[in-house]
Design an enzyme around this catalytic site. Structure first.
Site: not given
Length: 366
Positions: A104, A131, A294, A297-298, A320
């Site tokens: 990330q 993750p 999940y 935010d990525q 997040h």
């Protein structure tokens, strides 16, 4: 190249390692000298942990930057980035620290390198509070590639809590610019599949029990689809230590992907692990968004860097995600808006549109 140092408060909002990852990556990309204070201030073990430290060192190395205050337990660091370079970059948490979190922080940076990169990441591949590598490959990868780049992910060795010992190799080429994305049409669920794994000394029956329990749980709510969850015994030469877990993916007619996953812990029955993953998936299918909680935010950092307006439809916006938006606005000066979805079908749901006017970051080397 160095301008005024940017000050980041590492104790606000989500207050954890994520602030560090987003702000360091953006600092590296934008050539902004950075000071982060109060790192993980509210956590039970404040300051840098091994995985945060190895992520910071990796970013420092991939741009020949200068990093001060970086040691285990430190709550303040300063970072001065230089030019991002391609080539082989290695990070080793020496623990079960997540390889996915190392990815990330480093992936956005090497997209804007001068030449192709190989990221050799060592630590946990299927670890708590991060993750799982299967999520990265099966959900994150196909969606993030919509920004206009590709990467290859080779899982050399799987590693679990507490020993780690996993290794993943990621190969990617740089881009000139990132394209914006528009993920607002969810479509209908067309396929549900997954894998339930055991590694090391755990009996294969545990994998079969996790899979069966998850299928039973999903069938209560999704009756018209065949749910295919493969029980897997990880080969001895591809898994370090002992572990068990499950990931279940739902695909939709428009190419959206959602996941539910869970890892076995001492004293938790196989059925319970399977059911936890199934319930997480079902919750992510209820909210009407196009990405699960999940992925939200990525995607923020990529939206901030892209050339144009990106939109994603989500369920409730996580802390997040709010944190990633805050720092993308502070550091990159991208503009985000979060609004309740106006669509008919979302009327009774907690559904939002996150829109971003990206900064159109250009790769200075290409």
């Amino acid at each position: 190249m160095a301008g005024q140092q940017v000050e980041v408060d590492g104790g606000i909002m989500e207050g954890g390692g994520q602030i560090l990852r987003v702000s360091t990556a953006l600092s590296c990309l934008l050539g902004l000298p950075l000071r982060v204070q109060k790192i993980r201030a509210g956590r039970s073990t404040p300051g840098l942990r091994p995985q945060h430290l190895s992520g910071l060192e990796m970013v420092r190395d991939l741009c020949d930057g200068q990093l001060d205050g970086a040691e285990i337990g430190s709550t303040e660091i300063s970072f001065t980035p230089e030019k991002i370079k391609g080539g082989i970059h290695t990070a080793d948490t020496k623990t079960a620290g997540s390889v996915c979190l190392l990815m990330q922080v480093s992936m956005p940076c090497v997209l804007f390198a001068a030449s192709p990169s190989e990221l050799r990441l060592k630590g946990g591949t299927n670890a708590e509070m991060a993750p799982q590598i299967d999520y990265t490959v099966m959900v994150f990868k196909p969606i993030v590639e919509k920004f206009g780049f590709r990467f290859n992910c080779d899982i050399k060795m799987r590693g679990y809590y507490p020993k780690g010992g996993g290794e993943v190799i990621i190969q990617m080429s740089p881009v000139k610019q990132l394209n914006p994305i528009n993920l607002t049409d969810r479509g209908s669920v067309t396929k549900i599949h997954g894998r339930a794994f055991v590694a090391g000394v755990l009996p294969f029956k545990v994998a079969k029990d996790m899979a069966a329990a998850a299928v039973r749980c999903i069938r209560k709510e999704v009756r018209d689809l065949y749910v295919n969850i493969q029980p897997v015994q990880e080969p001895k030469d591809q898994a370090f230590g002992n572990g068990n877990g499950i990931i279940i993916i739902a695909e939709t007619s428009t190419g959206c992907l959602f996941a539910g996953s869970s890892l076995g812990k001492r004293g938790v029955s196989a059925d319970k692990v399977g059911i936890e993953a199934a319930e997480m998936l079902l919750a992510n299918l209820r909210h009407g968004g196009t990405v699960d909680e999940y992925l939200q935010d990525q995607l923020i950092i990529f939206m901030a860097l892209a050339n144009g307006v990106s939109r994603i439809k989500t369920g409730p916006v996580t802390l997040h995600t709010q944190t990633a938006i805050h720092f993308a606005e502070q550091l990159a000066k991208a503009k985000f808006t979060v609004t309740k979805s106006e669509d008919e079908e979302d009327a009774l749901k907690d559904t939002y549109i996150i829109e971003c006017e990206g900064i159109g970051m250009k790769n200075p080397n290409l």
